[in-house]
Design a protein around this motif. Structure first.
Motif, PDB file in Angstrom:
ATOM      1  N   GLU A  48     -47.387 -31.510 -21.324  1.00 15.93           N
ATOM      2  CA  GLU A  48     -47.681 -32.677 -22.159  1.00 15.93           C
ATOM      3  C   GLU A  48     -47.393 -32.382 -23.634  1.00 15.93           C
ATOM      4  OE1 GLU A  48     -48.748 -35.792 -21.579  1.00 15.93           O
ATOM      5  OE2 GLU A  48     -48.629 -35.562 -19.413  1.00 15.93           O
ATOM      6  N   PHE A  70     -53.409 -41.600 -31.961  1.00 17.02           N
ATOM      7  CA  PHE A  70     -53.576 -41.084 -30.603  1.00 17.02           C
ATOM      8  C   PHE A  70     -52.966 -42.049 -29.595  1.00 17.02           C
ATOM      9  CE2 PHE A  70     -56.857 -38.856 -32.946  1.00 17.02           C
ATOM     10  CZ  PHE A  70     -56.781 -37.567 -32.427  1.00 17.02           C
ATOM     11  N   VAL A  71     -52.299 -41.490 -28.603  1.00 16.73           N
ATOM     12  CA  VAL A  71     -51.703 -42.272 -27.525  1.00 16.73           C
ATOM     13  C   VAL A  71     -52.034 -41.586 -26.200  1.00 16.73           C
ATOM     14  CG1 VAL A  71     -49.807 -43.074 -28.987  1.00 16.73           C
ATOM     15  CG2 VAL A  71     -49.503 -41.019 -27.586  1.00 16.73           C
ATOM     16  N   SER A  72     -51.885 -42.326 -25.115  1.00 14.90           N
ATOM     17  CA  SER A  72     -52.120 -41.749 -23.797  1.00 14.90           C
ATOM     18  C   SER A  72     -50.943 -40.870 -23.397  1.00 14.90           C
ATOM     19  CB  SER A  72     -52.303 -42.859 -22.758  1.00 14.90           C
ATOM     20  OG  SER A  72     -53.433 -43.640 -23.058  1.00 14.90           O
ATOM     21  N   GLY A  73     -51.258 -39.746 -22.759  1.00 21.63           N
ATOM     22  CA  GLY A  73     -50.211 -38.866 -22.271  1.00 21.63           C
ATOM     23  C   GLY A  73     -49.598 -39.407 -20.994  1.00 21.63           C
ATOM     24  N   ARG A  79     -54.666 -37.081 -23.648  1.00 20.57           N
ATOM     25  CA  ARG A  79     -54.320 -37.840 -24.846  1.00 20.57           C
ATOM     26  C   ARG A  79     -53.475 -36.966 -25.766  1.00 20.57           C
ATOM     27  NH1 ARG A  79     -59.248 -39.223 -27.863  1.00 20.57           N
ATOM     28  NH2 ARG A  79     -58.090 -40.929 -28.829  1.00 20.57           N
ATOM     29  N   GLN A  80     -52.612 -37.617 -26.522  1.00 14.92           N
ATOM     30  CA  GLN A  80     -51.758 -36.927 -27.492  1.00 14.92           C
ATOM     31  C   GLN A  80     -52.056 -37.481 -28.883  1.00 14.92           C
ATOM     32  OE1 GLN A  80     -47.917 -37.937 -25.920  1.00 14.92           O
ATOM     33  NE2 GLN A  80     -47.869 -36.205 -24.495  1.00 14.92           N
ATOM     34  N   GLY A  81     -52.182 -36.572 -29.854  1.00 17.08           N
ATOM     35  CA  GLY A  81     -52.472 -36.970 -31.225  1.00 17.08           C
ATOM     36  C   GLY A  81     -51.387 -36.509 -32.180  1.00 17.08           C
ATOM     37  N   THR A  97     -52.601 -32.051 -27.994  1.00 17.52           N
ATOM     38  CA  THR A  97     -52.713 -32.530 -26.617  1.00 17.52           C
ATOM     39  C   THR A  97     -54.120 -32.196 -26.135  1.00 17.52           C
ATOM     40  OG1 THR A  97     -50.356 -32.180 -26.202  1.00 17.52           O
ATOM     41  CG2 THR A  97     -51.783 -32.398 -24.292  1.00 17.52           C
ATOM     42  N   GLY A  99     -57.152 -32.585 -23.117  1.00 18.35           N
ATOM     43  CA  GLY A  99     -57.448 -32.860 -21.717  1.00 18.35           C
ATOM     44  C   GLY A  99     -57.940 -31.624 -21.015  1.00 18.35           C
ATOM     45  N   THR A 103     -57.791 -28.156 -25.671  1.00 19.38           N
ATOM     46  CA  THR A 103     -56.910 -28.779 -26.656  1.00 19.38           C
ATOM     47  C   THR A 103     -55.827 -27.796 -27.076  1.00 19.38           C
ATOM     48  OG1 THR A 103     -58.696 -30.167 -27.526  1.00 19.38           O
ATOM     49  CG2 THR A 103     -56.760 -29.861 -28.927  1.00 19.38           C
TER      50      THR A 103
END
Length: 401
Positions: A48, A70-73, A79-81, A97, A99, A103
């Motif tokens: 990811e 932030f968006v969904s992976g 999640r990705q920031g 990343t 999850g 992190t």
């Protein structure tokens, strides 16, 4: 009775031993399962993170500055920031990343990617054709006045060996537009001022800006990271100074012979790289004002720059045009934008945009002439970066910080 009691004790002992053994097997199995889950999760996080790097490059211009997005992976629960910050004429990008209760957090140095289809050499149309002489190689596309490229033997002793491999197209009467952003990132009110006696310091890019006020001579220091080195006078950078990823601001900057490091050199009027100095990738040389008596960048013999060089066009007829002098055996690997006159006697691997060329001997001057030089196309042009802002241009990751 003694035999029976002993038998019962032995049976109990064996039962306890068996239970402990089975419990140990369960613990080992559970530990292996947890380790497998952990490594599987880490593998997904790493995958990811690579995906996040690609996303950051492709959507670089959409991210706001100085705030996390932030968006969904691509996998459930990840999640990705992203956090974009200006750093001199380049950018930093924080990429996270998140999850599996873990992190991954990294910082990268980025810049707008150079258009791979741009000409190797673009000369503004001033009704003066490009002339090639001596042992000269020009690879790739050329844009020049009226699509005219001629060969010129400047004297009877000139040995002609011209290798011009790409197509030629007509240029315009003005240079391609360059939109440069301001240097507001260097005016951080939360900046920390370093003691002038500091000899070694690193500032990570998730920390506030650190400012180092230098006098006219910088030597015997090791500075790296998010550090701005400022001087109100001509600043000489000695070979004993070790600089990495820093920004340097001064009216004039002189990089002394045998220096080796990476930096963004932002001078108001003049930059000189003395012989055998080496500005490593991804470095920047830039004139920020060009309103002085002499507005020039000079690369002396055997100096090397890996990155980008920018000299603006004169702001008015009252200002002296900018000049870039690349002496014999000097090298540039990257992009050159020269809004004034380029005297090129060394070699370039990358791309050049210039108002005009100048070649001088002891007795003659020749406009728009290249002699005994090589202009080469990089084997992997994806690392070339520019300093202009364009919403259509993806970013290129220059390095991991």
């Amino acid at each position: 009775m003694r035999i029976k009691a002993a038998s019962i004790s032995y049976a109990v002992f064996m039962a306890v031993l068996t239970a402990l053994f089975c419990y140990g097997l369960v613990l080992v199995f559970s530990l292996n399962t947890n380790l497998e889950d952990h490594y599987r999760g880490q593998s997904k996080l790493l995958a990811e993170q690579y995906s996040a790097q690609a996303y950051a490059q492709a959507n670089f211009h959409q991210f706001p500055r100085e705030e996390w997005t932030f968006v969904s992976g691509t996998s459930d629960g990840i999640r990705q920031g992203f956090k974009k910050s200006a750093w001199g004429m380049l950018y930093t990008m924080g990429v996270q990343t998140l999850g599996f209760k873990d992190t991954i957090s990294e910082h990268y140095l980025l810049a707008p990617q150079m258009n791979a289809k741009a000409p190797t050499l673009y000369l503004k149309d001033q009704d003066d054709p490009l002339k090639l002489s001596g042992s000269t190689t020009v690879e790739g596309l050329i844009a020049c006045a009226k699509k005219q490229v001629t060969q010129l033997r400047i004297n009877s002793s000139t040995q002609m060996e011209i290798n011009q491999t790409g197509p030629v197209v007509a240029s315009q009467s003005r240079l391609p537009e360059y939109k440069l952003r301001d240097l507001e990132s260097l005016n951080d009110e939360a900046a920390e001022f370093l003691d002038s006696q500091v000899v070694e310091y690193h500032q990570s890019f998730d920390q506030p800006l650190a400012v180092y006020i230098a006098d006219s001579y910088l030597s015997e220091v090791r500075l790296s990271g998010k550090i701005l080195i400022k001087s109100e006078d001509t600043l000489h950078i000695a070979s004993t100074a070790e600089l990495k990823d820093v920004v340097v601001q001064a009216p004039k900057i002189v990089v002394e012979a045998n220096f080796k490091g990476s930096a963004q050199l932002l001078a108001a009027h003049e930059i000189v790289l003395e012989a055998n100095s080496f500005l490593q990738f991804p470095s920047v040389l830039m004139l920020t004002e060009a309103t002085g008596f002499q507005n020039r960048i000079q690369l002396e013999a055997d100096a090397m720059v890996q990155g980008a060089i920018y000299l603006p066009e004169a702001k008015s007829n009252l200002h002296k045009p900018t000049e870039l002098l690349v002496e014999a055996d000097a090298q540039v690997l990257g992009h050159i934008f020269c809004g004034g006159t380029l005297e090129l006697y060394g070699d370039v691997t990358g791309k050049i945009v210039a108002s005009q060329l100048l070649y001088q001997t002891q007795t003659t001057k020749h406009s728009n002439l290249l002699k005994d030089v090589e202009l080469l196309v990089p084997e992997q042009p994806g690392w070339l970066f520019a300093l202009n802002e364009s919403a259509e241009t993806p970013a290129v990751i220059l390095k991991k910080l």
